[in-house]
Design an enzyme around this catalytic site. Structure first.
Site: not given
Length: 531
Positions: A47, A112, A217, A238, A284, A345, A380
């Site tokens: 989300g 989370e 890229d 992840h 994480r 991830h 993050r």
């Protein structure tokens, strides 16, 4: 092909920026190398994080972001983006995104890892897909936007390359070379502004949750054009990708642990309490290293994620995509543990930009996972990425409007692409072999736990690959696999160089030779003239 703005990429960052820029009356092209919905955004399950509850506040969201970022976040950037959250959510709703609500009409908020509050707005477990679909509908009815599928950007064009740069002028963007994969021809798009929003770099690793388009890229193009890149050593693995023997890594959203799932080792023991007081809702980087440690300690190929005992109808309602995918693999998550492993991830670094998405190259902008604004720091915080994408896209649209309006930005004299006498590739097996070697090298030597020796080995192998791929690039006609491989090997080298430059362990970068954290946090910034 003449436009005011060319957007490379069709995820949430590129689409949001294109829509807002088109509203100023500018003619916008969106180019995407595969189908319009082949994006990282489309795979985002969890989300978008934003303060929308009276039980929450900006300071709490800022604090959680800074803690997760392990001292490397730019606090001014964090505050700006966090405070923009409610406005960005309002805009997404206006563009047709229908977030999941409770019976009383208030948003259903998930929690989370790393978040101290429930603040994750979601559309069940396919939020990214819902946002992508809503924005694409708006794009397709915009009279100022033209969408080009199966168009692969090769390189941006600067004024100096067009040989129209006058004395005392600053070099700036005048266009981009684009390979039309259906017609096997290179087109020249001229524009004074190019926005790079090509997603992340997960595919430089053997195992990733990313779709096949995530080959770095935008980062490679920006670096070749002279833009700075920052903090590329911070690759987020992840913690919970569904394990399978065939190498597929389906993402099991962190929101599953937010709803009470517990990680268990091969012996069936819940282990996260040994590693962090926040247990299964730790950030994480901590969870991924804990899983890696338990797998190595017990010699197991995976750990288990346990959300058994919940009513299957409730699990299916909250996580329909995850429930159905696991069921197709013979796993009923209401009764069975899920085998999970970490997988590459998210790129927390990227092309160095300001809060308007601007790089140090005039007319070149970057947004979303391609960019590094300073929000994520060394790790993050979950679901901050979609918020960053729409926030910077909004800022960038206004900045680009002022840039175009205030300057005489003619784009004449841009040379057409020339293949000359170069022959078609007759040795495509080399591309596949080099791609496999590159990804295996990154997985084996530049993973969750690193050492200087392994990084130096990786760099040596990557430099050899780079020379071989570069020679191949200049001796054969371009094709998608070659363009991707050229970008991937460059990005892989930049990741390793960044990792070698950081002589400390911080956030996602854990190196055994330097296990301590330095007292002063600094960004790792690379630019082309350094090498």
């Amino acid at each position: 092909m003449h436009f005011d703005v060319v957007v490379v990429g069709s995820g949430i960052a590129g689409l949001s920026f294109a829509l807002r820029t088109a509203k100023f009356g500018h003619k916008v092209a969106i180019i995407t190398k595969k189908e319009r919905s082949d994006t990282n955004t489309n795979h985002a399950q969890g989300g978008i994080a934003s303060v929308t509850s009276c039980a929450d506040d900006f300071e709490s969201h800022v604090r959680d972001t800074l803690v997760a970022g392990d001292g490397l976040c730019h606090e001014d950037v964090v505050r700006e983006i966090v405070k923009s959250g409610p406005r960005q959510i309002k805009d997404l709703i206006a563009e047709g995104v229908e977030f999941t609500s409770l019976a009383d009409g208030t948003p259903s908020l998930g929690q989370e890892g790393g978040h101290s509050q429930r603040r994750i707005l979601h559309v069940k477990d396919y939020t990214g897909r819902a946002i992508e679909e809503a924005l694409l509908k708006c794009v397709l009815i915009s009279p100022n936007i033209e969408l080009f599928e199966h168009h692969f950007a090769i390189d941006v064009i600067k004024q100096s390359r067009a040989k129209t740069l006058l004395e005392n002028q600053n070099d700036r963007i005048v266009g981009v070379y684009v390979f039309d994969t259906r017609n096997n021809s290179v087109k020249t798009f001229t524009a004074p502004v190019v926005m790079l929003s090509t997603g992340g770099t997960g595919c430089v690793y053997l195992y990733t949750t990313n779709p096949s388009i995530a080959t770095g890229d935008g980062i490679a193009m920006a670096y070749r054009a002279g833009a700075e890149v920052a903090n590329l050593e911070f690759i987020q693995f992840h913690p919970t990708a569904l394990y399978s023997r065939d190498g597929e890594r389906f993402l099991i959203s962190e929101a599953v642990r937010g709803e009470g799932a517990v990680l268990r080792n091969a012996a069936g023991e819940a282990f996260m309490e040994k590693y962090d007081k926040r247990r299964d809702l730790a950030p994480r980087d901590i969870v991924a290293r804990a899983i890696d440690s338990e797998m190595k300690r017990l010699g197991s190929p995976h750990v288990w994620l346990d959300i058994t005992g919940r009513p299957p109808e409730k699990l299916h309602a909250r996580f329909p995509q995850i429930y159905e995918h696991c069921l197709s693999k013979g796993i009923d998550i209401s009764k069975d543990y899920m085998p999970v492993v970490p997988a590459a991830h998210y790129m927390c670094g990227g092309v160095k930009t300001d809060l308007n998405g601007a790089t140090r190259v005039a007319g070149l902008y970057a947004c979303g996972e391609t960019a590094c604004t300073g929000l994520h720091g060394a790790n993050r915080l979950a679901s901050n990425s979609l918020l960053e994408a729409v926030s910077i896209a909004s800022n960038a649209s206004e900045a680009v409007h002022q840039y175009i309006k205030s300057s005489d930005l003619q784009c004449g004299g841009v040379p057409l692409w020339k293949d000359g006498d170069m022959r078609d590739s007759d040795e495509r097996v080399i591309l596949e072999h080099n791609m496999g070697e590159l990804r295996r090298t990154m997985w084996d030597y530049v993973g969750i736990v690193r050492t200087t020796k392994r990084l130096e080995r990786a760099l040596n192998r990557l430099e050899n690959l780079h020379r071989e791929i570069d020679e191949y690039y200049w001796n054969f006609k371009v094709e998608p696999a070659l363009i991707e491989l050229r970008n991937e090997v460059l990005v892989a080298q930049l990741i390793v160089r960044s990792a070698l430059a950081r002589r400390e362990s911080r956030g996602l970068h854990f190196i055994r030779d330097y296990p301590e954290k330095l007292p002063e946090a600094r960004d790792t910034v690379l630019k082309r003239e350094m090498f």
